[in-house]
Write an enzyme that holds these catalytic residues in place. Structure first.
Site, PDB file in Angstrom:
ATOM      1  N   CYS A 298      13.483  -0.141  12.338  1.00  0.00           N
ATOM      2  CA  CYS A 298      14.080  -0.564  11.053  1.00  0.00           C
ATOM      3  C   CYS A 298      15.579  -0.866  11.177  1.00  0.00           C
ATOM      4  O   CYS A 298      16.073  -1.846  10.613  1.00  0.00           O
ATOM      5  CB  CYS A 298      13.805   0.460   9.958  1.00  0.00           C
ATOM      6  SG  CYS A 298      14.203   2.158  10.380  1.00  0.00           S
ATOM      7  N   ASP A 422      14.247  -4.213   2.422  1.00  0.00           N
ATOM      8  CA  ASP A 422      13.570  -3.156   3.192  1.00  0.00           C
ATOM      9  C   ASP A 422      13.006  -3.707   4.496  1.00  0.00           C
ATOM     10  O   ASP A 422      12.101  -4.543   4.486  1.00  0.00           O
ATOM     11  CB  ASP A 422      12.447  -2.576   2.326  1.00  0.00           C
ATOM     12  CG  ASP A 422      11.930  -1.246   2.859  1.00  0.00           C
ATOM     13  OD1 ASP A 422      12.044  -1.023   4.082  1.00  0.00           O
ATOM     14  OD2 ASP A 422      11.417  -0.451   2.055  1.00  0.00           O
ATOM     15  N   HIS A 424      11.105  -2.243   6.537  1.00  0.00           N
ATOM     16  CA  HIS A 424       9.836  -1.599   6.906  1.00  0.00           C
ATOM     17  C   HIS A 424       8.616  -2.448   6.534  1.00  0.00           C
ATOM     18  O   HIS A 424       7.487  -2.051   6.811  1.00  0.00           O
ATOM     19  CB  HIS A 424       9.725  -0.229   6.231  1.00  0.00           C
ATOM     20  CG  HIS A 424      10.869   0.691   6.563  1.00  0.00           C
ATOM     21  ND1 HIS A 424      12.007   0.768   5.791  1.00  0.00           N
ATOM     22  CD2 HIS A 424      11.055   1.549   7.599  1.00  0.00           C
ATOM     23  CE1 HIS A 424      12.838   1.647   6.335  1.00  0.00           C
ATOM     24  NE2 HIS A 424      12.283   2.138   7.429  1.00  0.00           N
TER      25      HIS A 424
END
Length: 465
Positions: A298, A422, A424
């Protein structure tokens, strides 16, 4: 900005013009005079009655120099051209009528036109006359990639728009002549390259001609001159090739999504203001580039998003680094052992700072937060960052990393929301899924682990032209 206005369209005219210059001598002065004469002939050619503008994917043809408009009235507003443009939707549904009234705009708000020349002339046909001349001469040949773009409000008529396009075309030929003569190397011509840039108001969309093949670092003097001409600050790039305007609905060749946050609705806070990333970035996340980094990559992806921002604002020319290149950089600066390269070890904000400095020459500030509950008190510092630097911020805490693209903050109440990108996410580049499922979205203070410590990496803009 006019570009975002529903009442504006862009008229874009493109097409090749052949530069063919017969030289009796390759001495500099006679050669320059011959090239200037050839450019003058091209300017006369685009002013002649044989010049035709063809609206792409439509039956509309315009002879701008004799005011002949086929299929459409010259006094119609520019927006009316859209109803003649054949869309892919119409073709797949079996409707092949290009004239069908189409209320929905196509290609966002860009009308593409092709520059063409009539090869035949009206009048009586005469027998060809052949002549033969024996002499030695040199022939300079080049194809000029003409590319003009203008804003046109929908109240402008098609005739007005075409007149402005033709003036822009003539002006571009003058600019191309200037660049060609300045950048000649013996008998070698550098092809002039027109590039479009969207500048802060009141300038708007402007077109600049640079010599193709010459890297940005060798064009600093030209950029300095342009910054003065358009009264732009000299501490950030506006005229590097990475700054060129991306026309609506043109796909990016690399496949990454740009600026997914722009489709989101801003939160409303009492006496609140929104402070956002400035400029363009790419969304980098898990599982892209045939790399399975699910569960550990990440911070690498957040770093890639930051690197893409510096590349696309024109601060650096190098591409976005891969995981391996990031790891190699950390070995080179002495932060990691050689065995780190090729591993699946995660990194944090301090490593992101080191890589940005080593690979891009970009410095960063680090903000330490001892527990997530303290992040809500950092509104003023983050607002100041997005106002002055405008770069994406990487935040790491525990084993999770995110990218902060902006905040909504009320100075009076202290209320705050974070715009989070994000890394992820593991799916395809599907904008509705990414925004509706919150992979790019506004989050409240409870998004952070209230007891974990966080480090924020705030990249600083280099002060360069």
């Amino acid at each position: 900005i006019l570009a975002d206005s529903e009442s504006a369209v862009i008229l874009r005219l493109r097409g090749p013009l052949d530069l063919k210059c017969l030289l009796d001598s390759i001495d500099v002065v006679p050669m320059q005079k011959a090239i200037s004469r050839t450019f003058e002939a091209l300017r006369l050619q685009v002013k002649s009655e044989s010049c035709v503008l063809a609206v792409c994917n439509s039956p509309v043809l315009i002879w701008p120099n004799k005011s002949v408009f086929e299929e459409i009235s010259p006094d119609a507003p520019c927006e009316d051209i859209f109803q003649f443009i054949q869309t892919d939707d119409q073709e797949t549904s079996g409707n092949r009528s290009a004239k069908k009234k189409n209320k929905k705009r196509v290609s966002a708000s860009v009308i593409n036109l092709s520059l063409m020349m009539e090869a035949t002339k009206p009048g009586p046909v005469s027998a060809p006359i052949l002549t033969r001349t024996v002499q030695k001469s040199h022939l300079l040949c080049a194809t000029l990639p003409m590319d003009c773009a203008i804003w046109s409000s929908c109240s402008d008529t098609i005739k007005d728009g075409c007149e402005r396009l033709m003036k822009a075309l003539t002006r571009q030929l003058f600019e191309m002549e200037k660049v060609t003569l300045q950048c000649m190397k013996g008998t070698t011509l550098l092809i002039p390259e027109p590039l479009h840039f969207l500048l802060p108001e009141p300038n708007g969309l402007v077109t600049v001609v640079f010599p193709s093949g010459v890297p940005d670092k060798e064009l600093e003097a030209q950029r300095q001159e342009l910054h003065g001409q358009f009264e732009l600050p000299d501490n950030k790039p506006f005229f590097r090739r990475a700054n060129t305007y991306h026309f609506p609905n043109e796909p990016y060749k690399d496949g990454y999504l740009r600026n997914p946050h722009t489709v989101l609705t801003h939160p409303t806070l009492d006496n609140g203001k929104v402070y956002l990333v400035q400029g363009i970035y790419s969304y980098h996340h898990y599982m892209q580039d045939r790399m399975d980094d699910n569960g550990w990559g990440c911070a690498y992806r957040s770093l890639q998003t930051i690197c893409s921002w510096f590349q696309q604002q024109g601060y650096v020319e190098r591409g976005v680094p891969s995981h391996k290149e990031i790891q190699q950089a950390l070995v080179e600066v002495g932060d990691k052992q050689a065995s780190f390269v090729g591993s699946r070890q995660w990194i944090g904000s301090i490593e992101v700072q080191a890589v940005l400095n080593h690979l891009l020459g970009v410095t960063s500030k680090i903000m330490f937060v001892s527990q997530g509950s303290e992040l809500a008190s950092k509104g003023r510092e983050l607002a100041n960052h997005f106002m002055t630097e405008g770069t994406p911020v990487m935040i790491g805490g525990g084993v999770l990393a995110h990218t902060i693209l902006g905040i909504a903050w009320s100075e009076t109440t202290g209320e705050i929301r974070y715009l989070i990108l994000d890394p992820h996410y593991t799916g395809a580049e599907d904008l509705p899924v990414i925004t509706e499922k919150g992979w790019c979205g506004w989050k409240g203070p409870d998004f952070w682990d209230q007891t974990a410590y966080y480090n924020l990496c705030l990249p600083q803009r280099p002060r360069v032209i």
